[in-house]
Design a protein around this motif. Structure first.
Motif, PDB file in Angstrom:
ATOM      1  N   GLU A   5       0.817  -1.206   0.000  1.00 38.99           N
ATOM      2  CA  GLU A   5       0.000   0.000   0.000  1.00 38.99           C
ATOM      3  C   GLU A   5       0.854   1.260   0.000  1.00 38.99           C
ATOM      4  O   GLU A   5       0.467   2.288  -0.551  1.00 38.99           O
ATOM      5  CB  GLU A   5      -0.920  -0.008   1.219  1.00 38.99           C
ATOM      6  N   GLU A  57     -14.122   4.442  10.119  1.00 42.70           N
ATOM      7  CA  GLU A  57     -13.723   4.630   8.722  1.00 42.70           C
ATOM      8  C   GLU A  57     -13.902   3.349   7.920  1.00 42.70           C
ATOM      9  O   GLU A  57     -14.356   3.388   6.768  1.00 42.70           O
ATOM     10  CB  GLU A  57     -12.263   5.081   8.659  1.00 42.70           C
ATOM     11  N   ARG A  75     -16.455   3.126   4.756  1.00 44.64           N
ATOM     12  CA  ARG A  75     -16.050   2.758   3.395  1.00 44.64           C
ATOM     13  C   ARG A  75     -16.872   1.581   2.872  1.00 44.64           C
ATOM     14  O   ARG A  75     -17.340   1.589   1.728  1.00 44.64           O
ATOM     15  CB  ARG A  75     -14.567   2.397   3.361  1.00 44.64           C
ATOM     16  N   GLU A 123       0.005   8.290   0.622  1.00 42.53           N
ATOM     17  CA  GLU A 123      -1.172   7.658   0.033  1.00 42.53           C
ATOM     18  C   GLU A 123      -2.182   7.301   1.113  1.00 42.53           C
ATOM     19  O   GLU A 123      -3.397   7.421   0.912  1.00 42.53           O
ATOM     20  CB  GLU A 123      -0.770   6.400  -0.741  1.00 42.53           C
ATOM     21  N   LYS A 133      -3.893  10.371   2.084  1.00 38.06           N
ATOM     22  CA  LYS A 133      -4.837  10.735   1.027  1.00 38.06           C
ATOM     23  C   LYS A 133      -6.156   9.995   1.197  1.00 38.06           C
ATOM     24  O   LYS A 133      -7.238  10.583   1.080  1.00 38.06           O
ATOM     25  CB  LYS A 133      -4.231  10.430  -0.344  1.00 38.06           C
ATOM     26  N   GLN A 134      -6.082   8.705   1.507  1.00 40.28           N
ATOM     27  CA  GLN A 134      -7.296   7.909   1.719  1.00 40.28           C
ATOM     28  C   GLN A 134      -8.085   8.429   2.914  1.00 40.28           C
ATOM     29  O   GLN A 134      -9.311   8.532   2.857  1.00 40.28           O
ATOM     30  CB  GLN A 134      -6.914   6.447   1.948  1.00 40.28           C
ATOM     31  N   LYS A 135      -7.371   8.754   3.981  1.00 42.97           N
ATOM     32  CA  LYS A 135      -8.046   9.259   5.173  1.00 42.97           C
ATOM     33  C   LYS A 135      -8.684  10.623   4.895  1.00 42.97           C
ATOM     34  O   LYS A 135      -9.796  10.899   5.348  1.00 42.97           O
ATOM     35  CB  LYS A 135      -7.054   9.365   6.330  1.00 42.97           C
ATOM     36  N   GLN A 145      -9.864  11.624   2.097  1.00 37.80           N
ATOM     37  CA  GLN A 145     -11.067  11.368   1.300  1.00 37.80           C
ATOM     38  C   GLN A 145     -12.235  10.941   2.195  1.00 37.80           C
ATOM     39  O   GLN A 145     -13.375  11.346   1.973  1.00 37.80           O
ATOM     40  CB  GLN A 145     -10.775  10.303   0.251  1.00 37.80           C
ATOM     41  N   ASP A 146     -11.933  10.132   3.211  1.00 38.62           N
ATOM     42  CA  ASP A 146     -12.967   9.719   4.161  1.00 38.62           C
ATOM     43  C   ASP A 146     -13.501  10.928   4.930  1.00 38.62           C
ATOM     44  O   ASP A 146     -14.704  11.056   5.154  1.00 38.62           O
ATOM     45  CB  ASP A 146     -12.412   8.693   5.154  1.00 38.62           C
TER      46      ASP A 146
END
Length: 298
Positions: free
Chosen positions: A101, A193, A197, A276, A279-281, A283-284
């Motif tokens: 990841e 989270e 998702r 990255e 970035k995902q967090k 977005q959440d």
């Protein structure tokens, strides 16, 4: 390779181990060896063909930051995995998945794998290692929190924390300056989270099957409960209560985005491979805020 270059390739390790042991005993020696090795490799290579940790950083201080971050992260993860008495194949797969990841490859991945093995040792000096990591970060709470969040994410990836694993995470949090209630909040937020998702993914699948309704009334009730749970998790992600007004919601949103926005994290020294995950967090957080804002009509 000329004999002179071979000799030069060992001095970084020697000096790193000596200085590391002077300041941090065993944990310091380990980190000194890692940093020294990276210095040796970097010194011996042309700068147009950088390898290992030096791929993302161009100064010796940045190389050291990179080395310490990854060694601290994966050695702590190895220590969490070993806390139950035995490192399972699933634990190894979780560590490998985190490396994937974070796009770790080549020398960087090998060094991360070695750090995981170091952390599995019974006599691994985790407190000393964390103290050095904290010093290297200049005790920056935002970077330390991102580190702790990544460690929690990997530790909780596929199963509920055991008592032994929680004890290690509590030890890590305390060493970094976080209270138990703050650790519990970060764990709760991560779990929210994950549900958030999955819930949004399931909702998207349901919308794609609207033309195939059966038992419509029952399905409508299930979606209603799902929407309630989704909203509840959105509040948890933002760290607010449902009774908070629009001003407090916006303040919480800005605070969370300020901490996790990838651009800001990059400027604070967080390794590029970890961005990255931020970035995902982010977005959440954005999706959670939009849901709460829609629900509160502001």
């Amino acid at each position: 390779m000329p004999e002179g270059n071979k000799k030069m390739q060992i001095w970084g390790k020697v000096v790193g181990v000596l200085f590391g042991f002077m300041f941090g005993r065993v944990a310091g020696a380990i980190l000194g060896l890692v940093v020294g090795h990276i210095f040796d490799v970097t010194y011996s290579k042309d700068f147009s063909q950088k390898g290992g940790f030096s791929r993302l950083f161009t100064t010796s201080n940045e190389i050291q930051q990179q080395a310490v971050f990854f060694h601290s992260l994966f050695s702590a993860l190895g220590h969490v995995a070993k806390s139950d008495g035995k490192v399972t194949q699933e634990d190894i797969q979780i560590a490998s998945a985190l490396m994937d990841e974070m796009n770790l490859s080549g020398d960087v991945r090998l060094e991360a794998q070695q750090a995981f093995r170091d952390g599995k040792q019974r006599d691994f000096a985790i407190i000393e290692m964390l103290q050095q990591f904290k010093e290297q970060c200049h005790a920056r709470r935002d970077v330390l929190q991102i580190y702790l969040e990544i460690l929690i994410q990997a530790s909780c990836a596929t199963k509920k924390l055991s008592a032994a694993q929680y004890t290690v995470l509590e030890k890590v949090a305390k060493a970094l300056g976080f209270r138990r209630v703050e650790l519990d909040f970060l764990i709760m937020t991560f779990e929210a989270e994950q549900r958030f998702r999955r819930g949004r993914s399931q909702a998207n699948n349901q919308r794609g099957q609207q033309g195939q309704h059966r038992q419509g009334r029952q399905q409508s009730t299930q979606r209603s409960y799902s929407a309630i749970a989704e909203l509840d998790d959105a509040y948890k992600i933002l760290g607010i209560k449902q009774s908070d007004d629009a001003k407090l919601v916006k303040k919480a949103y800005r605070r969370q985005m300020s901490l996790h926005h990838p651009d800001k994290m990059a400027s604070k020294g967080l390794p590029a491979q970890a961005l990255e995950l931020s970035k995902q967090k982010a977005q959440d957080i954005q999706a959670a805020y939009e849901l709460v804002r829609k629900h509160k009509h502001f």
